[in-house]
Design an enzyme around this catalytic site. Structure first.
Site, short mmCIF file in Angstrom:
data_model
loop_
_atom_site.label_atom_id
_atom_site.label_comp_id
_atom_site.label_asym_id
_atom_site.label_seq_id
_atom_site.Cartn_x
_atom_site.Cartn_y
_atom_site.Cartn_z
N LYS A 26 3.75 -12.79 -0.08
CA LYS A 26 4.64 -12.10 -0.63
C LYS A 26 5.08 -12.52 -2.09
O LYS A 26 6.46 -12.73 -2.23
CB LYS A 26 6.03 -11.86 0.19
CG LYS A 26 5.54 -11.00 1.51
CD LYS A 26 6.64 -10.95 2.44
CE LYS A 26 6.66 -10.55 3.75
NZ LYS A 26 7.62 -10.08 4.48
N PRO A 55 8.22 -4.18 0.11
CA PRO A 55 7.25 -5.14 -0.27
C PRO A 55 6.59 -6.12 0.55
O PRO A 55 7.42 -6.96 0.97
CB PRO A 55 8.03 -5.82 -1.39
CG PRO A 55 9.32 -4.84 -1.55
CD PRO A 55 9.65 -4.52 -0.33
N GLU A 56 5.23 -5.79 1.10
CA GLU A 56 4.76 -6.85 1.78
C GLU A 56 3.39 -7.32 1.19
O GLU A 56 3.20 -7.04 0.04
CB GLU A 56 4.37 -6.20 3.20
CG GLU A 56 5.54 -5.65 3.95
CD GLU A 56 5.44 -5.17 5.40
OE1 GLU A 56 4.33 -5.52 5.92
OE2 GLU A 56 6.07 -4.57 5.92
#
Length: 253
Positions: free
Chosen positions: A53, A2-3
């Site tokens: 994020k 997850p970026e």
């Protein structure tokens, strides 16, 4: 991983289910969800936004649900049975959104959460990138830290993770262990611009691509020939804390 682009894609997917709709079901194992479930239930979702994020669900009663996925977290459409891995379920008449394994699911007043997130640098995926703020934050960065650390520091540039760190450094031809004392302001600007150019096209699609054909230049390509010069890609632990990093010895000096 997850970026920033993962969060943007998640926001795209859940907006039709949530925005402008009343919450008809709220559950999950996150303490804040249990504590504030009565306030969440029947509130209407004003909007879904991202900052680096971080995924933010704004409600019409002044509360915001703040979600940070960490490494294992996932956002999916559809409801799920309550359990330790199910941190949050939001239901509306249009469907449900489930957040699994996220280390942060926080519920607080919007202004409180926004104030906490002011510690972050400018969002790399923001339509109007705050160059002035980036340059100020970048100018304060310690010279003895690596350029790898610099790109991952969310206080400087919010949204870049390990994948885009590696891809950005390759594209700019910079060796990952190089210290910031050897990087001038023009190069810092170029790194931010390159990160944006690599990430923006991926912000609304599932398969990441920086080299075309759903391919990455160096990330997870250890031992494979560089797509540009043919030199074998290498990997090592770089930075503090150390993160697995991929680079081309022929292209990155």
């Amino acid at each position: 991983m997850p970026e920033g682009d993962t969060y943007t894609l998640a926001a795209d997917r859940i907006r039709p289910v949530l925005v402008g709709r009343a919450l008809t079901a709220v559950s999950g194992s996150a303490p804040d969800v249990r504590r504030h479930s009565a306030l969440l239930l029947e509130a209407t979702v004003d909007g879904v936004r991202t900052l680096g994020k971080h995924l933010l669900v704004d409600l019409d009663n002044g509360l915001t649900i703040h979600i940070h996925l960490g490494m294992p977290g996932r956002v999916t459409l559809g409801s799920a049975a309550d359990g330790p891995g199910v941190r949050l379920v939001l239901g509306t008449e249009a469907g449900a959104v489930t957040v699994r394994a996220a280390p942060t699911v926080q519920v607080d007043r919007r202004k409180v959460i926004d104030h906490e997130l002011r510690r972050l640098g400018p969002d790399v995926l923001a339509p109007e990138f705050d160059e002035e703020r980036f340059r100020h934050q970048a100018s304060l960065y310690p010279g003895d830290r690596t350029v790898s650390d610099f790109l991952l520091d969310q206080r400087v540039l919010a949204g870049v993770g390990n994948v885009y760190k590696c891809e950005t450094l390759f594209a700019e031809g910079i060796e990952p262990a190089r210290t910031m004392s050897t990087v001038d302001s023009a190069t810092r600007d170029a790194l931010a611009e390159r990160a944006r150019r690599l990430m923006l096209p991926n912000a609304h699609r599932i398969d990441r691509s920086t080299a075309g054909r759903a391919a990455l230049w160096v990330y997870e390509r250890e031992g494979w020939p560089c797509l540009r010069c043919g030199t074998k890609i290498v990997a090592g632990w770089v930075g503090e804390p150390a993160r697995i990093t991929y680079w081309c010895p022929g292209c990155q000096l």
